[in-house]
Design an enzyme around this catalytic site. Structure first.
Site, mmCIF file in Angstrom:
data_model
loop_
_atom_site.group_PDB
_atom_site.id
_atom_site.type_symbol
_atom_site.label_atom_id
_atom_site.label_comp_id
_atom_site.label_asym_id
_atom_site.label_seq_id
_atom_site.Cartn_x
_atom_site.Cartn_y
_atom_site.Cartn_z
ATOM 1 N N ASP A 44 -11.934 -23.850 6.213
ATOM 2 C CA ASP A 44 -12.396 -22.486 6.459
ATOM 3 C C ASP A 44 -13.650 -22.197 5.637
ATOM 4 O OD1 ASP A 44 -11.607 -19.794 7.701
ATOM 5 O OD2 ASP A 44 -12.068 -19.298 5.621
ATOM 6 N N TYR A 49 -20.336 -18.274 1.606
ATOM 7 C CA TYR A 49 -19.733 -18.985 0.478
ATOM 8 C C TYR A 49 -20.771 -19.821 -0.281
ATOM 9 C CZ TYR A 49 -15.348 -17.768 2.883
ATOM 10 O OH TYR A 49 -14.315 -17.110 3.511
ATOM 11 N N LYS A 78 -18.394 -18.487 9.570
ATOM 12 C CA LYS A 78 -18.472 -17.032 9.796
ATOM 13 C C LYS A 78 -19.917 -16.538 9.799
ATOM 14 C CE LYS A 78 -14.119 -16.897 7.357
ATOM 15 N NZ LYS A 78 -14.211 -17.896 6.284
ATOM 16 N N HIS A 111 -17.903 -12.036 10.112
ATOM 17 C CA HIS A 111 -17.273 -12.026 8.778
ATOM 18 C C HIS A 111 -16.772 -10.635 8.371
ATOM 19 C CE1 HIS A 111 -17.411 -14.444 4.770
ATOM 20 N NE2 HIS A 111 -16.360 -13.660 4.805
ATOM 21 N N ASN A 170 -11.540 -9.040 9.148
ATOM 22 C CA ASN A 170 -11.556 -7.737 8.481
ATOM 23 C C ASN A 170 -11.660 -6.558 9.448
ATOM 24 O OD1 ASN A 170 -11.519 -8.842 5.731
ATOM 25 N ND2 ASN A 170 -13.542 -9.635 6.267
ATOM 26 N N SER A 218 -6.613 -15.268 1.260
ATOM 27 C CA SER A 218 -5.952 -14.952 -0.018
ATOM 28 C C SER A 218 -4.431 -14.889 0.170
ATOM 29 C CB SER A 218 -6.454 -13.628 -0.605
ATOM 30 O OG SER A 218 -7.840 -13.649 -0.762
ATOM 31 N N GLY A 221 -2.271 -13.982 -2.760
ATOM 32 C CA GLY A 221 -2.397 -12.665 -3.387
ATOM 33 C C GLY A 221 -3.477 -12.615 -4.445
ATOM 34 N N LEU A 223 -4.320 -14.132 -7.169
ATOM 35 C CA LEU A 223 -4.822 -15.218 -8.017
ATOM 36 C C LEU A 223 -6.333 -15.376 -8.036
ATOM 37 C CD1 LEU A 223 -2.202 -18.036 -7.350
ATOM 38 C CD2 LEU A 223 -2.267 -16.319 -9.172
ATOM 39 N N SER A 224 -6.939 -15.336 -6.840
ATOM 40 C CA SER A 224 -8.377 -15.611 -6.822
ATOM 41 C C SER A 224 -9.194 -14.411 -7.290
ATOM 42 C CB SER A 224 -8.829 -16.045 -5.432
ATOM 43 O OG SER A 224 -8.439 -15.108 -4.474
ATOM 44 N N LYS A 272 -7.037 -21.616 -1.102
ATOM 45 C CA LYS A 272 -8.038 -22.467 -1.762
ATOM 46 C C LYS A 272 -7.405 -23.119 -2.981
ATOM 47 C CE LYS A 272 -11.076 -22.530 -5.486
ATOM 48 N NZ LYS A 272 -10.761 -22.299 -6.910
ATOM 49 N N SER A 273 -7.700 -24.386 -3.189
ATOM 50 C CA SER A 273 -7.422 -25.003 -4.484
ATOM 51 C C SER A 273 -8.351 -26.188 -4.635
ATOM 52 C CB SER A 273 -5.975 -25.465 -4.617
ATOM 53 O OG SER A 273 -5.807 -26.010 -5.917
ATOM 54 N N ARG A 278 -2.028 -29.336 -6.218
ATOM 55 C CA ARG A 278 -1.811 -28.040 -5.547
ATOM 56 C C ARG A 278 -2.148 -28.123 -4.069
ATOM 57 N NH1 ARG A 278 -4.411 -23.755 -9.847
ATOM 58 N NH2 ARG A 278 -2.708 -23.811 -11.365
HETATM 59 P P1 A2P Z 1 -7.303 -23.520 -8.192
HETATM 60 O O1 A2P Z 1 -8.441 -23.780 -7.263
HETATM 61 O O2 A2P Z 1 -7.693 -23.662 -9.632
HETATM 62 O O3 A2P Z 1 -6.059 -24.281 -7.841
HETATM 63 P P2 A2P Z 1 -7.513 -17.949 -2.589
HETATM 64 O O4 A2P Z 1 -6.701 -16.709 -2.773
HETATM 65 O O5 A2P Z 1 -8.971 -17.699 -2.410
HETATM 66 O O6 A2P Z 1 -6.914 -18.843 -1.557
HETATM 67 O O7 A2P Z 1 -7.420 -18.746 -3.977
HETATM 68 C C1 A2P Z 1 -6.200 -19.229 -4.444
HETATM 69 C C2 A2P Z 1 -6.184 -19.172 -5.954
HETATM 70 O O8 A2P Z 1 -4.918 -19.624 -6.401
HETATM 71 C C3 A2P Z 1 -7.196 -20.061 -6.614
HETATM 72 O O9 A2P Z 1 -7.592 -19.418 -7.785
HETATM 73 C C4 A2P Z 1 -6.436 -21.353 -6.904
HETATM 74 O O10 A2P Z 1 -6.923 -21.946 -8.072
HETATM 75 C C5 A2P Z 1 -5.029 -20.850 -7.114
HETATM 76 N N1 A2P Z 1 -4.001 -21.723 -6.542
HETATM 77 C C6 A2P Z 1 -4.055 -22.364 -5.351
HETATM 78 N N2 A2P Z 1 -2.924 -23.021 -5.101
HETATM 79 C C7 A2P Z 1 -2.112 -22.796 -6.150
HETATM 80 C C8 A2P Z 1 -0.797 -23.213 -6.471
HETATM 81 N N3 A2P Z 1 -0.102 -24.002 -5.648
HETATM 82 N N4 A2P Z 1 -0.258 -22.801 -7.646
HETATM 83 C C9 A2P Z 1 -0.961 -21.993 -8.466
HETATM 84 N N5 A2P Z 1 -2.217 -21.556 -8.224
HETATM 85 C C10 A2P Z 1 -2.793 -21.955 -7.069
#
Ligand code: A2P
Length: 326
Positions: A44, A49, A78, A111, A170, A218, A221, A223-224, A272-273, A278
């Protein structure tokens, strides 16, 4: 449960994709390489980006190794807000295709339902949100362009064979209903923020009833958004007791429970990771199932909490009041 969503036109969208937002340029090649190894076939991307050239390099390398072929992958990108005028839509796609070293996309999305002043490629690319980042108070400059104009140009991309499917991001129900009133080609996909704190049940139901597939961005939630200062400490779903209890019951991680909830309710997800372990974790979702009660207890976490809201970050980061969901 299938790991793909069949779209009305017959194309199959892999339910788990790798979100490429915020992957630093140097991390793109190793991350995409690891993702392919982990089984990802859906990527994606977006002009905004700022890493499409690196994504293109990564895809070239993957194809050269012969592990996968172009037709094995689902590549989304996008259209950025500054390219909504009909005459800018095809050049914007062609720039994305050039950067990605591809001759077609599987999916091209508008987008945001936000049209901003055009910025030529040679002036700045990607142009971002503000017209002049060097002025003392950089701000966005909205322009009045009917979404119908942009959509008709998107339809031409599909008719020209440059993209297999078109869609939007969106949009709320009212914007979708309006779009459906004139679209010769209806949107195949809506991409929106969705996670257990923002379940958007009515929007999801509306899309189901209108044959629009939904991709959740996201999907984990908050995290990002911590690093962007857009989420508060304590908003992480990974620490939620109810999620940890369910995770222990299934011998899975909290992230897998949240992501499984996403695919089990029928959406695609694009977490994303950049970490290989992960990446594997986030796609290993199809060998267990949440019970109805577990799904309901995740639904109950909803707080209508939107982290990615132009009505908030527009003013905070770009000196411009730009509500779109209200
Ligand atoms: P990282 O890239 O360091 O793994 P988004 O909401 O844009 O999809 O981003 C996901 C966020 O959650 C990123 O900051 C990513 O960090 C982190 N993340 C992705 N997968 C996991 C996972 N399985 N456990 C914990 N954190 C995760």
């Amino acid at each position: 449960m299938s790991d793909k969503i069949k779209l009305p036109g017959g194309h199959e969208l892999p339910k788990v994709g790798l979100g490429l937002w915020k992957i630093a340029s140097d991390d793109v090649v190793p991350t995409i390489t690891a993702a392919i190894e982990a089984g990802y076939r859906h990527f994606d991307s977006a002009c905004d980006y700022g890493n499409e050239a690196e994504v293109g390099d990564a895809l070239q390398q993957v194809f050269q190794k012969g592990e996968v072929k172009r037709e094995d992958l689902w590549i989304t990108s996008k259209l950025w807000n500054t390219y909504h005028r009909a005459e800018h839509v095809r050049p914007a796609l062609e720039k994305t295709l050039m950067d990605l070293h591809l001759d077609y996309l599987d999916l091209y999305l508008i987008h945001f339902p936000i049209s901003l002043k055009f910025i030529p490629f040679e002036e700045r690319y990607p142009p971002g949100w503000v017209t002049d980042p060097d002025e003392p108070h950089p701000h966005m400059e909205p322009v009045s362009i009917p979404i119908q104009e942009t959509w008709e140009a998107m339809q031409e991309l599909k008719e020209a064979g440059l993209v297999k499917e078109i869609g939007v991001c969106n949009f709320n129900c009212s914007l979708l209903r309006d779009l459906l009133s004139y679209a010769k080609i209806p949107p195949a996909v809506l991409q929106v923020e969705m996670h257990p704190l923002l379940t958007q049940e009515k929007l999801l139901r509306f899309c189901n009833e209108n044959d629009i597939a939904v991709t959740a961005f996201s999907p984990l939630g908050a995290l990002s958004y911590f690093s962007l200062g857009m989420a508060n400490p304590g908003e992480s779903l990974l620490e939620q007791e109810v999620i940890n209890t369910i995770a222990a019951r299934h011998d899975r991680t909290p992230a897998q429970i949240i992501l499984r909830w996403g695919v089990q309710r029928g959406t695609a997800i694009v977490p994303k990771s950049t970490h290989p372990e992960r990446l594997r974790e986030n796609i290993s979702l199809f060998d267990f199932e949440l019970t109805e009660e577990e799904m309901a207890s995740l639904n109950d976490l909803n707080e209508n909490r939107r982290f990615n809201d132009p009505g908030e970050f527009g003013e905070a980061a770009f000196n411009t009041f730009m509500p779109i969901y209200e």
